[in-house]
Design an enzyme around this catalytic site. Structure first.
Site, mmCIF file in Angstrom:
data_model
loop_
_atom_site.group_PDB
_atom_site.id
_atom_site.type_symbol
_atom_site.label_atom_id
_atom_site.label_comp_id
_atom_site.label_asym_id
_atom_site.label_seq_id
_atom_site.Cartn_x
_atom_site.Cartn_y
_atom_site.Cartn_z
ATOM 1 N N SER A 73 -1.133 -0.597 0.868
ATOM 2 C CA SER A 73 -1.670 0.757 0.686
ATOM 3 C C SER A 73 -3.172 0.744 0.454
ATOM 4 C CB SER A 73 -0.991 1.404 -0.523
ATOM 5 O OG SER A 73 -1.645 2.584 -0.900
ATOM 6 N N TYR A 102 0.421 0.691 -9.344
ATOM 7 C CA TYR A 102 0.910 0.665 -7.959
ATOM 8 C C TYR A 102 -0.038 -0.148 -7.070
ATOM 9 C CZ TYR A 102 2.027 2.735 -3.348
ATOM 10 O OH TYR A 102 2.352 2.947 -2.036
ATOM 11 N N LYS A 113 0.887 -3.669 -5.211
ATOM 12 C CA LYS A 113 0.775 -3.826 -3.757
ATOM 13 C C LYS A 113 -0.150 -4.994 -3.426
ATOM 14 C CE LYS A 113 3.252 -0.451 -1.829
ATOM 15 N NZ LYS A 113 4.367 -0.753 -0.925
#
Lengths: 338, 338
Positions: free
Chosen positions: A126, A154, A158
């Protein structure tokens, strides 16, 4: 060939599954079996395809069985989303880090214990890996070479998975390729709690005849992409050779770098001034503060070498959404088709 | 205050423990208790200090108990080394990644379950986070802002821990600071299997009156540092304020960027031509190939802002080794003291 898609009931996962089933082949091989894992059941059209086998439940609980099962390719999209990971740290670590590592270890087991060739795996990373740290402000455009200093759990998770995939690949346990998704618009459905929700909402709601509130200023810029371009990117990254992919570092998928004002200009060009007028600006300091820490734009040099390019304009992205929803009249009831 | 050093029986861990005990204070507070964990017993002089409590065994097995014990500070140095991690992937993941995560979770538990303030933790990361990936060749000098694309499991694991520490710190679970150690010379002891072993060996062995083989060409350059500067750096990184440390990204500790020829010129300047003549060049393609993928030099801008600087010359590093070993005559029996 036999393929696995994790997170296959999600918006992108289901679209990827449909695209693969419609193509019928991947990397020149016929797709004979498509295993779809997700916390939720995949949509009915996917379940109805005889090539599809749906497995519902947490990925972590399913991974042990994958040690005894061979796949020709994996698209790993399963993930807890950014907001969830901020609210529940353990959930994010389990869903994004532990599940991925367990999946990589199952694939490694195939190589080290069963003598399989390394399984090709595409990982959906991402643009959230990029964020401004005090000593490392974001550049105007983040590139494949920008130092990731993620500012969310997050993004950290990732980015850690990108590195694990690089190392498992270097060791020959895997043929892994990590691709960073840009912000996908126009997502269908209802507004949700995500800070990025408005990037879709300011197009989707006006087309449905509803008011939309834009919580940031018109000059806010962001790297955007469409569902179609994203799915094409994931497939191309799967199909390319390792030499074409380049090193083992994650690459950026293509983005169109646009301000909110440019998005709305496109909305007016495609759907007219009445539709645009349904968007009202009402600054939300919390959301504006979060978005201010996101990249204003991105480049994707390595993806371009693979022939992957963004849409030429946001008009195309809006037209794609309209074309995808001609069978859902309520989604487009605000559109003056005259 | 009560401090924990992990990896405290190692060369740097024991030196850090001795330095802290000799100072008697850290960040202005008296050191009342120093817990030393390691797979092995710490040296006898450390065990003899009444402030020291030695705990021997794998860190992972000790971490659960740390949830019920409060520390005022942690220096986390415990690590499987690079060569081990390449030979035994699971060992590296357990020793470097799982142990660190369990330690961070124990410290988080203190905050979330016991209401402690976030524990200050200094993590010994490594210049090994840097390596050339196909799309990201190494720059002439790696800086605090260079994109890490590690080319070993050890480097990947260290870099992942840097990111975990950044996120635990952002969440308020920890006050973590990651500092990347450069290649420490002159290490005492015998040559070992590490590819970097010769950086110490080409000084240590000639000073002991023995021949040394240099497996790389004289023009090979590398970022080097001394044990003293490294320990000073770890302590300064502990003592600085968060504002002084800067963001949450890892920083480089200071390095002297030197060629092998410059190292040997310094050896001759300090110890004479007879000592230097004990070094023989015999290229080892395997080692030369590994070293060719290491940084040729590093800068440390953020460390410099903390007042941390490398030695002014390699002469100083050699003199430090000689001063440290005046009580070990065999270590210096090759030195003509006339």
């Amino acid at each position: 060939m036999k393929l696995l898609i994790t997170g296959a009931a999600g918006f992108l996962g289901a679209r990827l599954a449909r695209t693969l089933l419609a193509r019928g082949t991947l990397a020149g091989q016929p797709i004979r079996q498509l295993v779809l894992t997700d916390l939720f059941e995949p949509p009915a059209d996917l379940r109805a395809d005889p090539r599809v086998e749906a497995r519902t439940g947490p990925l972590l609980a399913q991974v042990a069985a994958l040690r005894e099962e061979s796949f020709d390719g994996v698209f790993h999209l399963a993930s807890a989303v950014s907001g969830e990971c901020e609210l529940d740290f353990d959930l994010g670590m389990a869903s994004n880090l532990d599940s991925t590592r367990a999946l990589l270890d199952a694939l490694r087991h195939r190589v080290t214990q069963h003598g399989d060739a390394p399984t090709r795996l595409v990982f959906a990373s991402s643009v959230a890996v990029f964020g401004p740290d005090e000593d490392h402000p974001l550049p105007a455009l983040v590139t494949d070479a920008t130092l990731p200093t993620p500012q969310t759990s997050y993004g950290i998770q990732k980015h850690i998975c990108e590195h694990l995939i690089a190392d498992y690949t270097r060791k020959g346990f895997l043929d892994g390729r990590a691709a960073r998704l840009m912000t996908v618009t126009v997502r269908p459905g209802r507004p949700n709690g995500a800070a990025s929700s408005f990037f879709s909402g300011i197009v989707r709601e006006p087309l449905a005849g509803q008011e939309a509130v834009c919580p940031v200023d018109p000059d806010v810029s962001h790297p955007l992409t469409s569902p179609r371009t994203t799915v094409e990117g994931l497939i191309r990254v799967f199909e390319c050779s390792r030499a074409e992919f380049g090193g083992r570092t994650a690459l950026n998928l293509p983005a169109l770098n646009l301000t909110v004002a440019q998005m709305l200009d496109a909305l007016e060009a495609v759907a007219g001034p009445t539709v645009r007028a349904r968007v009202r600006f009402e600054r939300d300091e919390r959301i504006a503060g979060i978005v201010a820490r996101w990249p204003a734009g991105a480049t994707a040099e390595r993806a371009a070498r693979l022939g992957l390019h963004p849409e030429t304009s946001f008009d195309d992205i809006i037209r794609q959404y309209i074309a995808d929803h001609t069978d859902h009249p309520t989604a487009l009831q605000g559109l003056d088709r005259a």
